[in-house]
Motif scaffolding. Structure first.
Motif, PDB file in Angstrom:
ATOM      1  N   ARG A  68       8.677   5.155  10.738  1.00 50.34           N
ATOM      2  CA  ARG A  68       9.494   5.838  11.738  1.00 50.34           C
ATOM      3  C   ARG A  68       8.575   6.631  12.662  1.00 50.34           C
ATOM      4  N   PRO A  69       8.874   6.640  13.956  1.00 50.70           N
ATOM      5  CA  PRO A  69       8.013   7.386  14.879  1.00 50.70           C
ATOM      6  C   PRO A  69       8.263   8.894  14.849  1.00 50.70           C
ATOM      7  N   ASP A  70       9.468   9.307  14.443  1.00 46.52           N
ATOM      8  CA  ASP A  70       9.840  10.722  14.520  1.00 46.52           C
ATOM      9  C   ASP A  70       9.748  11.377  13.142  1.00 46.52           C
ATOM     10  N   VAL A  71       8.543  11.572  12.640  1.00 45.49           N
ATOM     11  CA  VAL A  71       8.355  12.109  11.292  1.00 45.49           C
ATOM     12  C   VAL A  71       7.614  13.438  11.296  1.00 45.49           C
ATOM     13  N   ASN A  72       7.431  14.044  12.452  1.00 48.39           N
ATOM     14  CA  ASN A  72       6.717  15.324  12.513  1.00 48.39           C
ATOM     15  C   ASN A  72       7.678  16.483  12.264  1.00 48.39           C
ATOM     16  N   PHE A  73       7.438  17.211  11.183  1.00 51.60           N
ATOM     17  CA  PHE A  73       8.257  18.369  10.837  1.00 51.60           C
ATOM     18  C   PHE A  73       7.359  19.595  10.720  1.00 51.60           C
ATOM     19  N   PRO A  74       7.867  20.773  11.039  1.00 47.63           N
ATOM     20  CA  PRO A  74       7.059  21.990  10.937  1.00 47.63           C
ATOM     21  C   PRO A  74       7.002  22.505   9.506  1.00 47.63           C
ATOM     22  N   GLY A  75       6.067  23.429   9.254  1.00 53.52           N
ATOM     23  CA  GLY A  75       5.998  24.106   7.967  1.00 53.52           C
ATOM     24  C   GLY A  75       5.088  23.426   6.976  1.00 53.52           C
ATOM     25  N   GLU A  78      17.026   1.010  -0.355  1.00 56.85           N
ATOM     26  CA  GLU A  78      17.455   2.313   0.156  1.00 56.85           C
ATOM     27  C   GLU A  78      16.613   3.431  -0.460  1.00 56.85           C
ATOM     28  N   ALA A  79      16.358   3.339  -1.776  1.00 57.74           N
ATOM     29  CA  ALA A  79      15.531   4.343  -2.457  1.00 57.74           C
ATOM     30  C   ALA A  79      14.109   4.323  -1.928  1.00 57.74           C
ATOM     31  N   ALA A  80      13.570   3.118  -1.732  1.00 52.88           N
ATOM     32  CA  ALA A  80      12.203   2.997  -1.218  1.00 52.88           C
ATOM     33  C   ALA A  80      12.075   3.635   0.155  1.00 52.88           C
ATOM     34  N   GLY A  81      13.097   3.450   0.999  1.00 53.13           N
ATOM     35  CA  GLY A  81      13.060   4.049   2.324  1.00 53.13           C
ATOM     36  C   GLY A  81      13.034   5.562   2.276  1.00 53.13           C
ATOM     37  N   LEU A  82      13.773   6.131   1.337  1.00 56.54           N
ATOM     38  CA  LEU A  82      13.800   7.589   1.208  1.00 56.54           C
ATOM     39  C   LEU A  82      12.437   8.129   0.771  1.00 56.54           C
ATOM     40  N   VAL A  83      11.850   7.510  -0.247  1.00 56.12           N
ATOM     41  CA  VAL A  83      10.547   7.989  -0.722  1.00 56.12           C
ATOM     42  C   VAL A  83       9.490   7.801   0.358  1.00 56.12           C
ATOM     43  N   ASN A  84       9.575   6.687   1.072  1.00 59.06           N
ATOM     44  CA  ASN A  84       8.634   6.433   2.161  1.00 59.06           C
ATOM     45  C   ASN A  84       8.711   7.533   3.233  1.00 59.06           C
ATOM     46  N   GLU A  85       9.933   7.960   3.560  1.00 58.29           N
ATOM     47  CA  GLU A  85      10.089   9.020   4.556  1.00 58.29           C
ATOM     48  C   GLU A  85       9.638  10.374   4.011  1.00 58.29           C
ATOM     49  N   MET A  86       9.794  10.587   2.704  1.00 56.42           N
ATOM     50  CA  MET A  86       9.280  11.823   2.104  1.00 56.42           C
ATOM     51  C   MET A  86       7.775  11.927   2.325  1.00 56.42           C
ATOM     52  N   VAL A  87       7.086  10.827   2.045  1.00 54.45           N
ATOM     53  CA  VAL A  87       5.632  10.825   2.215  1.00 54.45           C
ATOM     54  C   VAL A  87       5.270  10.947   3.687  1.00 54.45           C
ATOM     55  N   ASP A  88       5.988  10.230   4.555  1.00 52.48           N
ATOM     56  CA  ASP A  88       5.715  10.307   5.990  1.00 52.48           C
ATOM     57  C   ASP A  88       5.932  11.720   6.536  1.00 52.48           C
ATOM     58  N   ILE A  97       5.187  14.414   5.173  1.00 50.39           N
ATOM     59  CA  ILE A  97       4.005  15.221   4.850  1.00 50.39           C
ATOM     60  C   ILE A  97       2.788  14.740   5.617  1.00 50.39           C
ATOM     61  N   THR A  98       2.677  13.431   5.769  1.00 45.15           N
ATOM     62  CA  THR A  98       1.459  12.855   6.351  1.00 45.15           C
ATOM     63  C   THR A  98       1.563  12.628   7.854  1.00 45.15           C
ATOM     64  N   ASN A  99       2.747  12.869   8.448  1.00 45.78           N
ATOM     65  CA  ASN A  99       2.979  12.570   9.865  1.00 45.78           C
ATOM     66  C   ASN A  99       2.753  11.093  10.174  1.00 45.78           C
ATOM     67  N   GLY A 100       3.166  10.253   9.245  1.00 46.16           N
ATOM     68  CA  GLY A 100       3.025   8.808   9.458  1.00 46.16           C
ATOM     69  C   GLY A 100       1.611   8.346   9.173  1.00 46.16           C
ATOM     70  N   GLY A 101       1.146   7.407   9.947  1.00 41.59           N
ATOM     71  CA  GLY A 101      -0.200   6.885   9.750  1.00 41.59           C
ATOM     72  C   GLY A 101      -0.192   5.499   9.155  1.00 41.59           C
ATOM     73  N   ARG A 127      -2.158   7.697   1.341  1.00 44.54           N
ATOM     74  CA  ARG A 127      -1.645   8.364   2.533  1.00 44.54           C
ATOM     75  C   ARG A 127      -1.667   9.880   2.371  1.00 44.54           C
ATOM     76  N   LEU A 128      -1.312  10.347   1.173  1.00 46.87           N
ATOM     77  CA  LEU A 128      -1.370  11.784   0.909  1.00 46.87           C
ATOM     78  C   LEU A 128      -2.813  12.281   0.930  1.00 46.87           C
ATOM     79  N   ALA A 129      -3.713  11.496   0.364  1.00 50.83           N
ATOM     80  CA  ALA A 129      -5.128  11.883   0.361  1.00 50.83           C
ATOM     81  C   ALA A 129      -5.661  11.992   1.786  1.00 50.83           C
ATOM     82  N   ARG A 130      -5.260  11.063   2.624  1.00 56.92           N
ATOM     83  CA  ARG A 130      -5.712  11.084   4.020  1.00 56.92           C
ATOM     84  C   ARG A 130      -5.201  12.334   4.735  1.00 56.92           C
ATOM     85  N   ALA A 131      -3.936  12.686   4.491  1.00 50.56           N
ATOM     86  CA  ALA A 131      -3.356  13.864   5.147  1.00 50.56           C
ATOM     87  C   ALA A 131      -3.964  15.157   4.625  1.00 50.56           C
ATOM     88  N   TRP A 132      -4.293  15.185   3.326  1.00 51.40           N
ATOM     89  CA  TRP A 132      -4.814  16.399   2.702  1.00 51.40           C
ATOM     90  C   TRP A 132      -6.344  16.435   2.667  1.00 51.40           C
TER      91      TRP A 132
END
Length: 404
Positions: A138-145, A176-186, A188-192, A200-205
């Motif tokens: 998804r392109p719109d995955v940037n969240f604050p905080g 449907e479950a996979a999509g939710l977990v994928n968006e959870m990770v996105d 945090i990582t702002n996509g990529g 993906r988490l390692a790259r973001a952190w």
């Protein structure tokens, strides 16, 4: 699949009966038994037989669970189903002799080499072999905080998006479950790049060492499911409405952030930070214990498999700093018990220099696989967990005319 065998102590605990009753079950061939190869004078008992009989109290007919004198409650923490309790039947997971099994697979063995995506697919039993395959970013995955706030924001958005959607009974809940977990990770990582979740988490952190990147994978797998707790129960209850999976996932993640579950990880994070700042683990630990407080990470009521999972995660990081190892050793020496997952995740978080609340969020992402598996199972059952309220308050005054 070969049978699982448990010890006499475990069988008695699950059945809530006296030894004589257990022996009677064996003599009547209601429970299979065999000699323990490590202790010839002891016996092992077939778990499936024990589980079948534990669903009813002694002296009752099959299928009865509750008594008229007591209200049914759901046993939390993987304990025995006893008189006055209602059981939730599940094929998702079970803890046997302190080891946790996901669909019959040992969680500790899965942590040695499986990716989190494979474990999630195992738990969900999706009709699609790889439910993560069809996903698009998804392109719109940037969240604050921070990490936790980003996940909560993402889940709130999904609730709003799915609120008015039309769902069909034959929809693929695994995708449907996979999509939710994928968006959870996105979130945090702002996509990529579409890497494995731990990558993906390692790259973001900004975690670059391969051994450290693998710690994130292991943490996700070890967190995928635990014995029944409040968050899992909340997920199952929310799933009973047969709505979008975003509902039970949101409820479970929010429940996890409370003081009894994820709050323990936050307290362990603060404890580790305080010790590193003062440089004296004995002093900090003694001060807390003298105040009558539990030492964070050494709580007295973990789930049955928690110590094993925590040890597995910690032992995978022998390159962790000596100051962090000292926190672990001092806590074990002063409390006389091993560390739980809350401290293990806090130590890994400091070792990897993760953002604040990242260990709790990592745990929540891992737990999402199990929560969604329980939600899917509950939806397939077509009903909700059965429980009723039993009023024990002040007796109401009844108008005489209402009695006629």
């Amino acid at each position: 699949m070969s049978r699982v065998w448990i010890s006499r102590t475990e069988a008695l605990k699950r059945l809530d009966v006296k030894p004589q009753t257990l022996y009677a079950y064996v003599s009547r061939q209601r429970i299979a038994a065999k000699s323990d190869p490590t202790h010839p004078r002891k016996s092992l008992y077939a778990l499936d037989d024990v589980e079948r009989l534990s669903r009813r109290a002694p002296g009752r007919t099959a299928g009865q669970v509750t008594t008229p004198a007591s209200a049914p409650v759901v046993s939390l923490g993987g304990g025995t189903v006893t008189r006055g309790e209602a059981a939730i039947d599940t094929e998702v997971s079970i803890t046997v002799n302190g080891r946790h099994y996901l669909r019959g697979r040992d969680c500790l063995e899965l942590a040695e080499g499986e990716n989190f995506e494979a474990v999630a697919a195992l738990l969900w039993q999706s009709p699609t072999p790889n439910p993560f395959g069809p996903l698009k970013p998804r392109p719109d995955v940037n969240f604050p905080g921070g990490p936790r706030m980003r996940v909560l924001s993402m889940l709130a958005r999904r609730l709003e998006e799915d609120a008015m959607a039309e769902f069909h009974s034959d929809r693929d809940l695994g995708i449907e479950a996979a999509g939710l977990v994928n968006e959870m990770v996105d979130s945090i990582t702002n996509g990529g790049p579409r890497l494995f979740f731990h990558q993906r988490l390692a790259r973001a952190w900004k975690v670059y060492d391969n051994k450290d990147i693998d710690l994130l994978r292991r943490a996700l797998v070890l967190s995928a499911d635990t014995s029944l707790d409040e968050a899992t129960l909340a997920a199952r209850a929310a799933a009973a409405v047969q709505g979008p999976l975003a509902i039970p996932l949101n409820v479970a993640f929010a429940t996890m952030t409370g003081p009894k579950l994820g709050g323990r990880i936050s307290r362990a994070e603060l404890y580790v930070t305080q010790v590193r700042r003062q440089g004296n683990p004995q002093l900090v630990a003694r001060t807390l214990m003298n105040q009558g407080l539990e030492l964070p990470g050494f709580e007295k009521d973990p789930s049955p498999s928690e110590h094993l999972r925590a040890r597995n995660l910690i032992e995978a990081a022998p390159h962790m700093g000596e100051d962090l190892k000292a926190i672990l050793k001092v806590g074990e020496d002063m409390t006389g018990q091993p560390a739980g997952m809350s401290l293990a995740l806090a130590l890994i978080g400091r070792h990897l220099d993760l953002p604040r609340e990242a260990p709790m969020t990592l745990y929540g992402i891992g737990r999402s696989a199990g929560w969604l598996a329980h939600a899917i199972e509950q939806m397939h059952s077509g009903s909700g967990p059965k429980a009723r309220l039993r009023y024990i308050g002040v007796a109401p005054r009844v108008v005489a005319s209402e009695l006629n």
